[in-house]
Design a protein around this motif. Structure first.
Motif, PDB file in Angstrom:
ATOM      1  N   VAL A   1     -21.266   9.510  22.986  1.00  0.00           N
ATOM      2  CA  VAL A   1     -21.445  10.586  22.099  1.00  0.00           C
ATOM      3  C   VAL A   1     -22.493   9.882  20.737  1.00  0.00           C
ATOM      4  O   VAL A   1     -22.023   8.936  20.432  1.00  0.00           O
ATOM      5  CB  VAL A   1     -20.121  11.021  21.213  1.00  0.00           C
ATOM      6  N   ILE A   2     -23.498  10.807  20.636  1.00  0.00           N
ATOM      7  CA  ILE A   2     -24.234  10.373  19.565  1.00  0.00           C
ATOM      8  C   ILE A   2     -24.559  11.788  18.627  1.00  0.00           C
ATOM      9  O   ILE A   2     -24.797  12.627  19.039  1.00  0.00           O
ATOM     10  CB  ILE A   2     -25.691   9.914  20.094  1.00  0.00           C
ATOM     11  N   HIS A   3     -24.359  11.439  17.382  1.00  0.00           N
ATOM     12  CA  HIS A   3     -24.329  12.599  16.425  1.00  0.00           C
ATOM     13  C   HIS A   3     -25.167  12.218  15.165  1.00  0.00           C
ATOM     14  O   HIS A   3     -25.053  11.081  14.589  1.00  0.00           O
ATOM     15  CB  HIS A   3     -23.151  13.152  15.978  1.00  0.00           C
ATOM     16  N   ARG A   4     -26.422  12.960  14.995  1.00  0.00           N
ATOM     17  CA  ARG A   4     -27.131  12.540  13.797  1.00  0.00           C
ATOM     18  C   ARG A   4     -26.519  13.482  12.461  1.00  0.00           C
ATOM     19  O   ARG A   4     -25.775  14.337  12.364  1.00  0.00           O
ATOM     20  CB  ARG A   4     -28.618  13.407  14.033  1.00  0.00           C
ATOM     21  N   TYR A   5     -27.141  12.713  11.369  1.00  0.00           N
ATOM     22  CA  TYR A   5     -26.798  13.380  10.098  1.00  0.00           C
ATOM     23  C   TYR A   5     -28.117  13.240   9.157  1.00  0.00           C
ATOM     24  O   TYR A   5     -29.172  12.653   9.531  1.00  0.00           O
ATOM     25  CB  TYR A   5     -25.716  12.851   9.300  1.00  0.00           C
ATOM     26  N   GLY A   6     -28.241  14.104   8.110  1.00  0.00           N
ATOM     27  CA  GLY A   6     -29.442  13.946   7.378  1.00  0.00           C
ATOM     28  C   GLY A   6     -30.071  15.537   7.613  1.00  0.00           C
ATOM     29  O   GLY A   6     -29.848  16.318   8.030  1.00  0.00           O
ATOM     30  N   ARG A   7     -31.359  15.374   6.985  1.00  0.00           N
ATOM     31  CA  ARG A   7     -32.327  16.627   7.169  1.00  0.00           C
ATOM     32  C   ARG A   7     -32.939  16.781   8.179  1.00  0.00           C
ATOM     33  O   ARG A   7     -33.906  15.963   8.491  1.00  0.00           O
ATOM     34  CB  ARG A   7     -33.254  16.565   5.580  1.00  0.00           C
ATOM     35  N   LEU A   8     -32.693  17.862   9.077  1.00  0.00           N
ATOM     36  CA  LEU A   8     -33.381  17.950  10.460  1.00  0.00           C
ATOM     37  C   LEU A   8     -34.158  19.504  10.275  1.00  0.00           C
ATOM     38  O   LEU A   8     -33.921  20.342   9.674  1.00  0.00           O
ATOM     39  CB  LEU A   8     -32.490  17.956  11.465  1.00  0.00           C
ATOM     40  N   ARG A   9     -35.300  19.475  11.228  1.00  0.00           N
ATOM     41  CA  ARG A   9     -36.210  20.768  11.393  1.00  0.00           C
ATOM     42  C   ARG A   9     -35.736  21.447  12.777  1.00  0.00           C
ATOM     43  O   ARG A   9     -35.269  20.559  13.461  1.00  0.00           O
ATOM     44  CB  ARG A   9     -37.442  20.044  11.283  1.00  0.00           C
ATOM     45  N   PRO A  10     -36.283  22.599  12.498  1.00  0.00           N
ATOM     46  CA  PRO A  10     -35.856  23.239  13.887  1.00  0.00           C
ATOM     47  C   PRO A  10     -36.366  22.706  15.031  1.00  0.00           C
ATOM     48  O   PRO A  10     -37.456  21.985  14.975  1.00  0.00           O
ATOM     49  CB  PRO A  10     -36.650  24.666  13.571  1.00  0.00           C
ATOM     50  N   GLY A  11     -35.602  22.801  16.119  1.00  0.00           N
ATOM     51  CA  GLY A  11     -36.037  22.211  17.411  1.00  0.00           C
ATOM     52  C   GLY A  11     -35.485  20.642  17.438  1.00  0.00           C
ATOM     53  O   GLY A  11     -35.662  20.039  18.284  1.00  0.00           O
ATOM     54  N   GLU A  12     -35.228  20.063  16.321  1.00  0.00           N
ATOM     55  CA  GLU A  12     -34.790  18.507  16.708  1.00  0.00           C
ATOM     56  C   GLU A  12     -33.474  18.560  17.040  1.00  0.00           C
ATOM     57  O   GLU A  12     -32.607  19.283  16.953  1.00  0.00           O
ATOM     58  CB  GLU A  12     -34.768  18.120  15.032  1.00  0.00           C
ATOM     59  N   ARG A  13     -33.045  17.344  17.648  1.00  0.00           N
ATOM     60  CA  ARG A  13     -31.936  17.034  18.315  1.00  0.00           C
ATOM     61  C   ARG A  13     -31.019  16.510  17.329  1.00  0.00           C
ATOM     62  O   ARG A  13     -31.118  15.756  16.393  1.00  0.00           O
ATOM     63  CB  ARG A  13     -32.046  15.859  19.382  1.00  0.00           C
ATOM     64  N   ILE A  14     -29.361  17.243  17.526  1.00  0.00           N
ATOM     65  CA  ILE A  14     -28.625  16.879  16.542  1.00  0.00           C
ATOM     66  C   ILE A  14     -27.623  16.074  17.052  1.00  0.00           C
ATOM     67  O   ILE A  14     -27.007  15.187  16.595  1.00  0.00           O
ATOM     68  CB  ILE A  14     -27.792  18.214  16.220  1.00  0.00           C
ATOM     69  N   VAL A  15     -27.190  16.266  18.554  1.00  0.00           N
ATOM     70  CA  VAL A  15     -25.830  15.746  19.244  1.00  0.00           C
ATOM     71  C   VAL A  15     -26.414  15.443  20.567  1.00  0.00           C
ATOM     72  O   VAL A  15     -26.892  16.460  21.067  1.00  0.00           O
ATOM     73  CB  VAL A  15     -24.780  16.518  18.903  1.00  0.00           C
ATOM     74  N   TYR A  16     -25.716  14.497  21.033  1.00  0.00           N
ATOM     75  CA  TYR A  16     -25.655  14.046  22.454  1.00  0.00           C
ATOM     76  C   TYR A  16     -24.539  13.951  22.929  1.00  0.00           C
ATOM     77  O   TYR A  16     -23.678  13.290  22.361  1.00  0.00           O
ATOM     78  CB  TYR A  16     -26.749  12.874  22.738  1.00  0.00           C
ATOM     79  N   VAL A  17     -24.099  14.437  23.970  1.00  0.00           N
ATOM     80  CA  VAL A  17     -22.769  14.087  24.670  1.00  0.00           C
ATOM     81  C   VAL A  17     -23.091  13.737  26.369  1.00  0.00           C
ATOM     82  O   VAL A  17     -23.581  14.776  26.861  1.00  0.00           O
ATOM     83  CB  VAL A  17     -21.618  15.189  24.743  1.00  0.00           C
ATOM     84  N   GLY A  18     -22.831  12.512  26.822  1.00  0.00           N
ATOM     85  CA  GLY A  18     -22.918  12.202  27.962  1.00  0.00           C
ATOM     86  C   GLY A  18     -21.650  11.695  28.747  1.00  0.00           C
ATOM     87  O   GLY A  18     -20.953  11.051  28.061  1.00  0.00           O
ATOM     88  N   THR A  19     -21.308  12.351  30.018  1.00  0.00           N
ATOM     89  CA  THR A  19     -20.073  11.958  30.596  1.00  0.00           C
ATOM     90  C   THR A  19     -20.078  11.663  31.876  1.00  0.00           C
ATOM     91  O   THR A  19     -20.987  11.993  32.875  1.00  0.00           O
ATOM     92  CB  THR A  19     -18.866  13.135  30.587  1.00  0.00           C
TER      93      THR A  19
END
Lengths: 145, 82
Positions: A74-92
């Protein structure tokens, strides 16, 4: 198990490839993006340092227990993001696909309702805090047992 | 005790965090919220906002959660990550 809270971007393909391993028959991944439309200029993610990592860790550990996962990321970003940018990844990763699919959905549903992040949206008319959605609470509740 | 205020709540109360000496007799989240609301108009959300969430020592908590002087408390709106 990899749990990361970070400001910088990630490579979803690399993260998914890293989940391969002994016994893995299926890997499911989800990427959440800043939904882009003409209105939104940016989305800023605030978080509670310390609690965010713990909350994501607890959710991932519950997923491992309930669905016998062989690996999870699980990877979750924070901070200022633009439309289209990746916020979160979940892999199982699991022996079979059903566990990998269900665990991935569970992690996202719990993350949406229990991980301490808050979104602030900027448009041409100004900024506003995004409201939590009742739908997300219902989605999380169906995993209760 | 350390108290954090996040997101929209931080904007309302005008404070992101504080060191707070827990007064004698305040030993639950409910009692702490009532005490903080007494600070003035900007602090009414602590008791009036029914959607307000709280964490104690980085675990989601509730009104009846007990508090000690060295706990870490955070108040915030419903989360919107993911």
């Amino acid at each position: 198990m990899k749990i990361t809270v970070q400001p910088h971007d990630f490579d979803a393909g690399e993260e998914t490839a890293a989940l391969s391993g002994s016994g893995v028959g299926g890997i499911v991944s989800f990427v959440g993006l800043v939904r882009g439309d003409d209105e939104v200029l940016s989305m800023t993610l605030e978080h509670y340092p310390g609690m965010t990592e713990r909350a994501l860790q607890d959710i991932a550990e519950e997923a491992v227990r309930r669905w016998n996962l062989l690996d999870v990321s699980v990877i979750h970003r924070y901070g200022r993001l633009r439309p289209g940018e990746r916020i979160v990844y979940v892999g199982t990763a699991a022996a079979h696909r059903r566990e990998a699919f269900e665990a991935c959905e569970f992690i996202m549903d719990y993350l949406k309702t229990r991980a301490p992040f808050w979104k602030y949206e900027e448009t041409h008319d100004g900024g506003r805090w995004v409201d939590a959605r009742a739908e997300d609470e219902f989605s999380a509740e169906r995993w209760q047992r | 005790m350390k108290i954090f205020y996040f997101a929209g709540l931080r904007e309302k109360v005008g404070l992101s965090e504080e060191h707070f000496d827990l007064p004698e007799g305040i030993d639950t989240v409910r009692a702490l919220r009532a005490h903080l609301a007494g600070r003035g108009e900007n602090w009414q959300a602590l008791t009036q906002d029914r959607m307000l969430r709280v964490a104690v020592n980085q675990q989601m908590a509730g009104a009846d959660t007990p508090l000690k002087g060295d706990d870490e408390v955070a108040f915030f709106p419903p989360v919107t990550g993911g």
